[in-house]
Write a protein that holds these residues in place. Sequence first.
Motif, PDB file in Angstrom:
ATOM      1  N   GLU A  16      -7.216   9.403  -1.975  1.00 39.45           N
ATOM      2  CA  GLU A  16      -6.212   8.922  -2.909  1.00 39.45           C
ATOM      3  C   GLU A  16      -5.053   9.902  -3.084  1.00 39.45           C
ATOM      4  OE1 GLU A  16      -9.403  11.020  -5.389  1.00 39.45           O
ATOM      5  OE2 GLU A  16      -9.236   9.853  -3.533  1.00 39.45           O
ATOM      6  N   LYS A  17      -5.209  11.143  -2.622  1.00 41.05           N
ATOM      7  CA  LYS A  17      -4.142  12.145  -2.703  1.00 41.05           C
ATOM      8  C   LYS A  17      -3.357  12.229  -1.386  1.00 41.05           C
ATOM      9  CE  LYS A  17      -6.685  14.985  -6.029  1.00 41.05           C
ATOM     10  NZ  LYS A  17      -7.303  16.317  -6.307  1.00 41.05           N
ATOM     11  N   HIS A  18      -3.571  11.267  -0.494  1.00 42.52           N
ATOM     12  CA  HIS A  18      -2.927  11.231   0.824  1.00 42.52           C
ATOM     13  C   HIS A  18      -3.255  12.491   1.631  1.00 42.52           C
ATOM     14  CE1 HIS A  18      -0.644   7.623  -0.134  1.00 42.52           C
ATOM     15  NE2 HIS A  18      -0.267   8.187  -1.270  1.00 42.52           N
ATOM     16  N   ASP A  19      -4.503  12.935   1.522  1.00 40.91           N
ATOM     17  CA  ASP A  19      -4.945  14.125   2.236  1.00 40.91           C
ATOM     18  C   ASP A  19      -6.374  13.901   2.712  1.00 40.91           C
ATOM     19  OD1 ASP A  19      -4.861  16.656   3.317  1.00 40.91           O
ATOM     20  OD2 ASP A  19      -4.775  17.716   1.393  1.00 40.91           O
ATOM     21  N   SER A  66      -2.131   4.679  13.616  1.00 34.38           N
ATOM     22  CA  SER A  66      -1.424   4.541  12.349  1.00 34.38           C
ATOM     23  C   SER A  66      -0.078   3.838  12.502  1.00 34.38           C
ATOM     24  CB  SER A  66      -1.197   5.942  11.759  1.00 34.38           C
ATOM     25  OG  SER A  66      -0.431   5.890  10.574  1.00 34.38           O
ATOM     26  N   GLY A  67       0.389   3.285  11.389  1.00 41.10           N
ATOM     27  CA  GLY A  67       1.751   2.777  11.348  1.00 41.10           C
ATOM     28  C   GLY A  67       2.757   3.902  11.181  1.00 41.10           C
ATOM     29  N   ARG A  68       2.275   5.086  10.854  1.00 38.08           N
ATOM     30  CA  ARG A  68       3.160   6.239  10.686  1.00 38.08           C
ATOM     31  C   ARG A  68       3.752   6.675  12.034  1.00 38.08           C
ATOM     32  NH1 ARG A  68       0.836  10.491   6.246  1.00 38.08           N
ATOM     33  NH2 ARG A  68       0.164   8.976   4.659  1.00 38.08           N
ATOM     34  N   PRO A  69       4.960   7.242  12.018  1.00 35.30           N
ATOM     35  CA  PRO A  69       5.546   7.770  13.256  1.00 35.30           C
ATOM     36  C   PRO A  69       4.909   9.109  13.621  1.00 35.30           C
ATOM     37  CG  PRO A  69       7.007   8.235  11.435  1.00 35.30           C
ATOM     38  CD  PRO A  69       5.877   7.395  10.868  1.00 35.30           C
ATOM     39  N   TYR A  70       5.099   9.526  14.857  1.00 37.46           N
ATOM     40  CA  TYR A  70       4.458  10.757  15.320  1.00 37.46           C
ATOM     41  C   TYR A  70       4.954  11.985  14.568  1.00 37.46           C
ATOM     42  CZ  TYR A  70       2.553  14.348  18.386  1.00 37.46           C
ATOM     43  OH  TYR A  70       1.864  15.442  18.883  1.00 37.46           O
ATOM     44  N   LYS A  91       2.735  16.491  11.383  1.00 32.24           N
ATOM     45  CA  LYS A  91       2.662  17.323  10.177  1.00 32.24           C
ATOM     46  C   LYS A  91       1.321  17.125   9.470  1.00 32.24           C
ATOM     47  CE  LYS A  91       7.629  17.463   9.274  1.00 32.24           C
ATOM     48  NZ  LYS A  91       8.727  17.125   8.327  1.00 32.24           N
ATOM     49  N   ASP A  92       0.851  15.881   9.425  1.00 31.39           N
ATOM     50  CA  ASP A  92      -0.429  15.602   8.776  1.00 31.39           C
ATOM     51  C   ASP A  92      -1.565  16.365   9.440  1.00 31.39           C
ATOM     52  OD1 ASP A  92       0.770  13.750   7.059  1.00 31.39           O
ATOM     53  OD2 ASP A  92       0.469  12.099   8.468  1.00 31.39           O
ATOM     54  N   PHE A  93      -1.465  16.539  10.765  1.00 29.00           N
ATOM     55  CA  PHE A  93      -2.527  17.209  11.530  1.00 29.00           C
ATOM     56  C   PHE A  93      -1.997  18.480  12.191  1.00 29.00           C
ATOM     57  CE2 PHE A  93      -3.855  12.804  11.193  1.00 29.00           C
ATOM     58  CZ  PHE A  93      -5.189  12.933  10.829  1.00 29.00           C
ATOM     59  N   ALA A  94      -1.277  19.269  11.408  1.00 31.94           N
ATOM     60  CA  ALA A  94      -0.645  20.480  11.932  1.00 31.94           C
ATOM     61  C   ALA A  94      -1.633  21.418  12.613  1.00 31.94           C
ATOM     62  CB  ALA A  94       0.087  21.216  10.814  1.00 31.94           C
ATOM     63  N   GLU A 120      12.444   8.549  -1.776  1.00 35.51           N
ATOM     64  CA  GLU A 120      11.608   9.747  -1.665  1.00 35.51           C
ATOM     65  C   GLU A 120      10.227   9.391  -1.135  1.00 35.51           C
ATOM     66  OE1 GLU A 120      11.696  11.358  -5.573  1.00 35.51           O
ATOM     67  OE2 GLU A 120      13.668  12.322  -5.324  1.00 35.51           O
ATOM     68  N   PHE A 121       9.677   8.282  -1.602  1.00 34.31           N
ATOM     69  CA  PHE A 121       8.364   7.819  -1.159  1.00 34.31           C
ATOM     70  C   PHE A 121       8.384   7.493   0.337  1.00 34.31           C
ATOM     71  CE2 PHE A 121       5.487   4.109  -0.523  1.00 34.31           C
ATOM     72  CZ  PHE A 121       4.275   4.734  -0.784  1.00 34.31           C
ATOM     73  N   LEU A 122       9.415   6.790   0.783  1.00 32.70           N
ATOM     74  CA  LEU A 122       9.490   6.386   2.185  1.00 32.70           C
ATOM     75  C   LEU A 122       9.797   7.571   3.101  1.00 32.70           C
ATOM     76  CD1 LEU A 122      11.326   2.947   1.912  1.00 32.70           C
ATOM     77  CD2 LEU A 122       8.893   3.378   2.297  1.00 32.70           C
ATOM     78  N   GLU A 123      10.569   8.536   2.609  1.00 32.78           N
ATOM     79  CA  GLU A 123      10.857   9.714   3.424  1.00 32.78           C
ATOM     80  C   GLU A 123       9.595  10.522   3.702  1.00 32.78           C
ATOM     81  OE1 GLU A 123      14.143  11.880   1.677  1.00 32.78           O
ATOM     82  OE2 GLU A 123      15.524  10.890   3.080  1.00 32.78           O
ATOM     83  N   TYR A 124       8.635  10.465   2.781  1.00 35.57           N
ATOM     84  CA  TYR A 124       7.347  11.111   3.039  1.00 35.57           C
ATOM     85  C   TYR A 124       6.708  10.505   4.289  1.00 35.57           C
ATOM     86  CZ  TYR A 124       2.286  11.491   2.911  1.00 35.57           C
ATOM     87  OH  TYR A 124       0.979  11.666   3.283  1.00 35.57           O
ATOM     88  N   PHE A 125       6.708   9.166   4.386  1.00 33.27           N
ATOM     89  CA  PHE A 125       6.099   8.508   5.538  1.00 33.27           C
ATOM     90  C   PHE A 125       6.914   8.737   6.817  1.00 33.27           C
ATOM     91  CE2 PHE A 125       4.101   6.201   2.067  1.00 33.27           C
ATOM     92  CZ  PHE A 125       2.780   6.197   2.491  1.00 33.27           C
TER      93      PHE A 125
END
Length: 272
Positions: A19-22, A46-50, A55-58, A127-132
Amino acid sequence: MGLPFKAIAVDMDGTFLNEKHDFDHEKFREILTELHQRQVKFIISSGRPYVRLRKDFADFYSELSFVTSNGARLIENDQEVALQQLARKDAIGVIDFVNQRYADATTLVFHTKQSYINRDAPKNVKEFLEYFAGCSCIEVSDWSVLPENGILEVTFHVPDSSIAKEIEAAYNQEFGQKISAFASAKNAVDVNAYGVNKGEGLKLLLEKMYLTGDDLMAFGDGGNDVEMLQFAKYSYAMKNGSQEAKDAAKYLAPANTEDGVFKVIKNYLSNN
């Protein structure tokens, strides 16, 4: 007895992430090390871009494979191995189409090198979308500035993502089979080129590994996970997932807030 699968694919939001996006990095390192020892590939789907996923999996990205932007871009060993772009005219067309019908929609466009967002988007949504997006987005007021090549996905932030199939059906009926649309989250509709989805992306990536859907275990929670869950022999919908995802999967995993992905994988590792 060995493991019945040779690859694992996981969605991110609502599935792998809490729930903390981690996620628990120490626990993931432990599991990933054992999977590698047992020659099992780990794929982020994922629907997320590379740029965001990197960054998520640094600390892990060089050890992982990626099906990004819902299957539009495949990454192996930090290198692009396949790309299925959304035609610029279709990207602009669907943006105009949605904006004319859904005044509350905020638009985010993922490109291979950067992302674009409408200039008049509310600050909190921006701001929310820039995170994604994983980066600061280029703000635009005229979508004709989009580059000719490299567009992967258009994401709309909307009050209710149940309009995804409505958008897909209406647009394709008017313009021909041009897009695929997915309810990727409660307030998100993702649009890709027609026929692009996580299932097809995984099929192509696994072929490069000499594997098939029979070798795959997959986890998902949303509408953009359906094809992936249908493709994988060992498919798990999250307890917190949509009914659409649950109908597509063979099994149910504990919720993302309960480390459901880790629990299922560890159970396989312990019993095989």
